[in-house]
Design a protein around this motif. Structure first.
Motif, PDB file in Angstrom:
ATOM      1  N   THR A  40       0.839  -1.206   0.000  1.00 30.14           N
ATOM      2  CA  THR A  40       0.000   0.000   0.000  1.00 30.14           C
ATOM      3  C   THR A  40       0.869   1.248   0.000  1.00 30.14           C
ATOM      4  O   THR A  40       0.631   2.202  -0.754  1.00 30.14           O
ATOM      5  CB  THR A  40      -0.919   0.017   1.235  1.00 30.14           C
ATOM      6  N   TYR A  41       1.890   1.254   0.849  1.00 33.00           N
ATOM      7  CA  TYR A  41       2.833   2.370   0.908  1.00 33.00           C
ATOM      8  C   TYR A  41       3.569   2.530  -0.425  1.00 33.00           C
ATOM      9  O   TYR A  41       3.741   3.645  -0.929  1.00 33.00           O
ATOM     10  CB  TYR A  41       3.830   2.150   2.041  1.00 33.00           C
ATOM     11  N   GLY A  42       3.990   1.393  -1.002  1.00 36.45           N
ATOM     12  CA  GLY A  42       4.722   1.431  -2.263  1.00 36.45           C
ATOM     13  C   GLY A  42       3.890   1.997  -3.397  1.00 36.45           C
ATOM     14  O   GLY A  42       4.355   2.846  -4.167  1.00 36.45           O
ATOM     15  N   TYR A  43       2.650   1.542  -3.520  1.00 34.93           N
ATOM     16  CA  TYR A  43       1.764   2.042  -4.574  1.00 34.93           C
ATOM     17  C   TYR A  43       1.512   3.538  -4.400  1.00 34.93           C
ATOM     18  O   TYR A  43       1.548   4.308  -5.366  1.00 34.93           O
ATOM     19  CB  TYR A  43       0.422   1.311  -4.521  1.00 34.93           C
ATOM     20  N   ARG A  44       1.243   3.928  -3.154  1.00 32.76           N
ATOM     21  CA  ARG A  44       0.952   5.329  -2.869  1.00 32.76           C
ATOM     22  C   ARG A  44       2.142   6.231  -3.188  1.00 32.76           C
ATOM     23  O   ARG A  44       2.002   7.277  -3.828  1.00 32.76           O
ATOM     24  CB  ARG A  44       0.561   5.479  -1.393  1.00 32.76           C
ATOM     25  N   THR A  45       3.311   5.819  -2.760  1.00 28.59           N
ATOM     26  CA  THR A  45       4.509   6.628  -2.973  1.00 28.59           C
ATOM     27  C   THR A  45       4.873   6.704  -4.453  1.00 28.59           C
ATOM     28  O   THR A  45       5.243   7.769  -4.954  1.00 28.59           O
ATOM     29  CB  THR A  45       5.692   6.050  -2.171  1.00 28.59           C
ATOM     30  N   ARG A  46       4.764   5.593  -5.151  1.00 31.02           N
ATOM     31  CA  ARG A  46       5.077   5.598  -6.588  1.00 31.02           C
ATOM     32  C   ARG A  46       4.110   6.492  -7.354  1.00 31.02           C
ATOM     33  O   ARG A  46       4.521   7.223  -8.266  1.00 31.02           O
ATOM     34  CB  ARG A  46       5.048   4.180  -7.145  1.00 31.02           C
ATOM     35  N   ARG A  47       2.841   6.452  -6.984  1.00 28.85           N
ATOM     36  CA  ARG A  47       1.848   7.306  -7.649  1.00 28.85           C
ATOM     37  C   ARG A  47       2.173   8.778  -7.411  1.00 28.85           C
ATOM     38  O   ARG A  47       2.102   9.609  -8.320  1.00 28.85           O
ATOM     39  CB  ARG A  47       0.451   6.975  -7.123  1.00 28.85           C
ATOM     40  N   MET A  48       2.537   9.106  -6.174  1.00 22.68           N
ATOM     41  CA  MET A  48       2.916  10.475  -5.843  1.00 22.68           C
ATOM     42  C   MET A  48       4.156  10.888  -6.632  1.00 22.68           C
ATOM     43  O   MET A  48       4.232  12.002  -7.156  1.00 22.68           O
ATOM     44  CB  MET A  48       3.195  10.584  -4.343  1.00 22.68           C
TER      45      MET A  48
END
Length: 243
Positions: A215-223
Motif C-alpha cells: 500500500t505504501y509502495g503504490y501510494r509513494t510511486r503514484r505520488m
C-alpha cells in the motif's frame, strides 16, 4: 557649459533685457528638468536591465533544480519502487501459494529488497526558489502566471513531502530484525537466519506487513509519478520564459 550659460544670463541683465532673461531662465529650468528626467530614465533602464538579468539567473537555477528534482524522483521513487513493488508481490505470491525454492539466499534477498525506502518521501532541489522567497526577490519573476504557478508547485511539493513522512511502515524494521543485511556481502546468512526467515514467511503478521508495504509502495510511486509529470511541465514553462 555652466560658465557659458552664466555669461548669457549676465549679458541679458546688463543690457536690461529682463523679459528675455525670464524666458531664458525658464528655458534653462526646462533643460535642467529634462536632464533630470533623462538621468532618472537611464537609471530606471539600468535597474530594469539588472533585474532582468537577475530574473534570468534565478530562472536558470530553478530550471536546473527542476531537472534534478524530476531526475532523482524518477530514479529513486519510480524506478526503484517498481522493483520494490515487484519484490513485494513476489513475497506475497509465495506466502499465498508456496512454491519450490531453487536458491534460498537469492530468494530471501529478493524479498528483503522489498523493504527498500520505507521511511517516507523526501523532496529536495528547491534551493533557488527558496532563495527567491527568503530574499523577497520573488517579485523579480515578471510573469505573474508563472510566479503563481511556481508558488503553487513548490507549496504542493512541500505538503506532499510532509504528509509522506507520516506514512511509515514496519516492514523494513521487521525484515532487518530477522536477518542481518550487509551490502558488501549480501549472501551472508547463517542457517539459523535462513530458517527463521522462512518460518516468519508463514505467519499472518508477515503477510499483513507485506500488504501494508505494498500500500505504501503504490501510494509513494503514484505520488512520485505526479511529481515527475508536474516537474517536467514546470521546467518547460520556466525554459520558455527564459527564451
Amino acid at each position: 557649459m555652466i560658465k557659458f550659460f552664466r555669461k548669457i544670463r549676465h549679458r541679458l541683465l546688463v543690457e536690461n533685457k529682463f523679459s528675455k532673461y525670464l524666458i531664458y531662465a525658464f528655458g534653462e529650468i526646462i533643460l535642467v528638468v529634462i536632464g533630470i528626467l533623462i538621468a532618472l530614465q537611464i537609471n530606471n533602464w539600468n535597474e530594469e536591465r539588472k533585474n532582468s538579468q537577475l530574473e534570468k539567473n534565478y530562472l536558470l537555477s530553478i530550471s536546473t533544480d527542476l531537472e534534478n528534482l524530476t531526475y532523482n524522483t524518477q530514479r529513486i521513487y519510480v524506478d526503484q519502487f517498481d522493483e520494490k513493488i515487484e519484490n513485494l508481490l513476489f513475497a506475497k505470491k509465495y506466502i499465498e501459494e508456496p512454491f519450490a525454492i531453487s536458491d534460498t539466499i537469492d530468494f530471501i534477498n529478493t524479498i528483503t529488497k522489498g523493504a527498500a525506502s520505507f521511511s517516507g518521501f523526501y523532496l529536495v532541489d528547491d534551493e533557488a526558489y527558496q532563495e527567491l522567497v527568503s530574499t523577497g526577490n520573488l517579485r523579480l519573476i515578471s510573469n505573474d502566471s508563472l510566479r503563481k504557478d511556481l508558488s503553487e508547485f513548490y507549496t504542493d511539493m512541500k505538503v506532499q513531502a510532509e504528509l509522506s513522512k507520516r506514512y511509515n511502515t514496519e516492514y523494513g524494521n521487521y525484515v532487518n530484525a530477522i536477518r542481518p543485511f550487509d551490502n558488501d556481502n549480501p549472501s551472508y546468512l547463517t542457517p539459523y537466519d535462513i530458517n527463521e526467515f522462512l518460518e516468519e514467511l508463514t505467519t499472518k503478521k508477515f503477510r499483513q506487513l507485506v500488504d501494508h508495504e505494498l500500500t505504501y509502495g503504490y501510494r509513494t510511486r503514484r505520488m512520485a509519478k505526479s511529481v515527475v509529470k508536474n516537474g517536467r511541465k514546470m521546467k518547460e514553462r520556466v525554459d520558455e520564459e527564459i527564451k
